[in-house]
Design a protein around this motif. Structure first.
Motif, PDB file in Angstrom:
ATOM      1  N   PRO A  12       0.826  -1.214   0.000  1.00 39.99           N
ATOM      2  CA  PRO A  12       0.000   0.000   0.000  1.00 39.99           C
ATOM      3  C   PRO A  12       0.862   1.266   0.000  1.00 39.99           C
ATOM      4  N   VAL A  13       0.397   2.255  -0.715  1.00 39.97           N
ATOM      5  CA  VAL A  13       1.111   3.526  -0.812  1.00 39.97           C
ATOM      6  C   VAL A  13       0.074   4.652  -0.897  1.00 39.97           C
ATOM      7  N   ALA A  14       0.414   5.802  -0.307  1.00 39.75           N
ATOM      8  CA  ALA A  14      -0.475   6.968  -0.356  1.00 39.75           C
ATOM      9  C   ALA A  14      -0.230   7.750  -1.652  1.00 39.75           C
ATOM     10  N   LEU A  15      -1.203   8.540  -2.023  1.00 36.78           N
ATOM     11  CA  LEU A  15      -1.106   9.326  -3.259  1.00 36.78           C
ATOM     12  C   LEU A  15       0.051  10.322  -3.184  1.00 36.78           C
ATOM     13  N   GLU A  16       0.300  10.877  -2.014  1.00 37.52           N
ATOM     14  CA  GLU A  16       1.364  11.863  -1.856  1.00 37.52           C
ATOM     15  C   GLU A  16       2.752  11.244  -2.017  1.00 37.52           C
ATOM     16  N   GLN A  17       2.890   9.942  -1.796  1.00 35.90           N
ATOM     17  CA  GLN A  17       4.182   9.282  -1.891  1.00 35.90           C
ATOM     18  C   GLN A  17       4.513   8.858  -3.326  1.00 35.90           C
ATOM     19  N   LEU A  18       3.566   8.959  -4.231  1.00 38.29           N
ATOM     20  CA  LEU A  18       3.797   8.455  -5.585  1.00 38.29           C
ATOM     21  C   LEU A  18       4.777   9.314  -6.381  1.00 38.29           C
ATOM     22  N   ALA A  19       4.669  10.630  -6.299  1.00 35.83           N
ATOM     23  CA  ALA A  19       5.555  11.504  -7.072  1.00 35.83           C
ATOM     24  C   ALA A  19       7.029  11.274  -6.723  1.00 35.83           C
ATOM     25  N   PRO A  20       7.417  11.236  -5.419  1.00 29.53           N
ATOM     26  CA  PRO A  20       8.830  10.958  -5.129  1.00 29.53           C
ATOM     27  C   PRO A  20       9.266   9.560  -5.576  1.00 29.53           C
ATOM     28  N   ARG A  21       8.378   8.583  -5.458  1.00 31.37           N
ATOM     29  CA  ARG A  21       8.734   7.218  -5.879  1.00 31.37           C
ATOM     30  C   ARG A  21       8.943   7.147  -7.387  1.00 31.37           C
ATOM     31  N   PHE A  22       8.067   7.797  -8.138  1.00 31.25           N
ATOM     32  CA  PHE A  22       8.258   7.821  -9.587  1.00 31.25           C
ATOM     33  C   PHE A  22       9.576   8.510  -9.928  1.00 31.25           C
ATOM     34  N   GLY A  23       9.891   9.609  -9.246  1.00 34.46           N
ATOM     35  CA  GLY A  23      11.144  10.325  -9.500  1.00 34.46           C
ATOM     36  C   GLY A  23      12.362   9.459  -9.222  1.00 34.46           C
ATOM     37  N   GLU A  24      12.339   8.727  -8.097  1.00 38.69           N
ATOM     38  CA  GLU A  24      13.451   7.835  -7.762  1.00 38.69           C
ATOM     39  C   GLU A  24      13.599   6.719  -8.797  1.00 38.69           C
ATOM     40  N   THR A  25      12.481   6.170  -9.224  1.00 35.72           N
ATOM     41  CA  THR A  25      12.516   5.077 -10.195  1.00 35.72           C
ATOM     42  C   THR A  25      13.090   5.538 -11.527  1.00 35.72           C
ATOM     43  N   VAL A  26      12.687   6.714 -11.980  1.00 32.92           N
ATOM     44  CA  VAL A  26      13.197   7.246 -13.248  1.00 32.92           C
ATOM     45  C   VAL A  26      14.674   7.587 -13.122  1.00 32.92           C
ATOM     46  N   ALA A  27      15.094   8.062 -11.952  1.00 29.42           N
ATOM     47  CA  ALA A  27      16.508   8.389 -11.761  1.00 29.42           C
ATOM     48  C   ALA A  27      17.371   7.121 -11.815  1.00 29.42           C
ATOM     49  N   GLN A  28      16.866   6.013 -11.285  1.00 30.26           N
ATOM     50  CA  GLN A  28      17.622   4.766 -11.293  1.00 30.26           C
ATOM     51  C   GLN A  28      17.626   4.115 -12.672  1.00 30.26           C
ATOM     52  N   ALA A  29      16.457   4.045 -13.293  1.00 27.60           N
ATOM     53  CA  ALA A  29      16.353   3.418 -14.616  1.00 27.60           C
ATOM     54  C   ALA A  29      15.353   4.215 -15.457  1.00 27.60           C
TER      55      ALA A  29
END
Length: 139
Positions: free
Chosen positions: A80-97
């Motif tokens: 489970p993840v909150a809507l507010e946590q999605l933007a930083p997670r997407f940013g981290e994922t794009v930075a890695q790959a």
């Protein structure tokens, strides 16, 4: 027989023209009928979404699966993840790959607003490959 004057001595040639006034009247009536009935036929479209028949997609290891439930809760690869946590997670994922794919698995009764919001957040973070997971089973 031709129409002419009542005088019997003068002979006139038969009328060689076609009277098109009745034809125009019939065509105008048909045109009005089609103009009135055509819009009524387009409002009776019944659709049932989201079923799709396709072969299963072979996923690559670099992907994120985001599930959306009907009540609006989100799950990032099962957690489970909150809507507010999605933007930083997407940013981290794009930075890695940068070529990471996002697969959205939305509930059939989920509001489109949630799906559109997730797609917007992912696009702003730099994810360019976004796909949907559907149920390929029989109707």
């Amino acid at each position: 027989m031709a129409f002419g004057s009542m005088q019997g001595s003068s002979r006139q040639a038969p009328m060689a023209e076609i009277n098109v006034v009745p034809l125009v009247d019939v065509m105008l009536v048909l045109l009005i009928i089609f103009i009135i009935t055509a819009p009524l036929l387009t409002h009776s479209v019944k659709i049932d979404l989201p079923k799709a028949e396709s072969s299963p997609n072979i996923t690559q290891p670099e992907h994120v699966e985001l599930a959306i439930r009907a009540e609006g809760s989100f799950f990032w690869n099962g957690e489970p993840v909150a809507l507010e946590q999605l933007a930083p997670r997407f940013g981290e994922t794009v930075a890695q790959a940068p070529n990471t794919e996002l697969y959205i698995r939305a509930d059939k009764l989920a509001h489109y607003e949630h799906v559109a919001r997730i797609m917007s957040i992912a696009a702003k973070a730099g994810m360019t490959r976004i796909g949907f997971i559907t149920d390929p089973s029989e109707k």
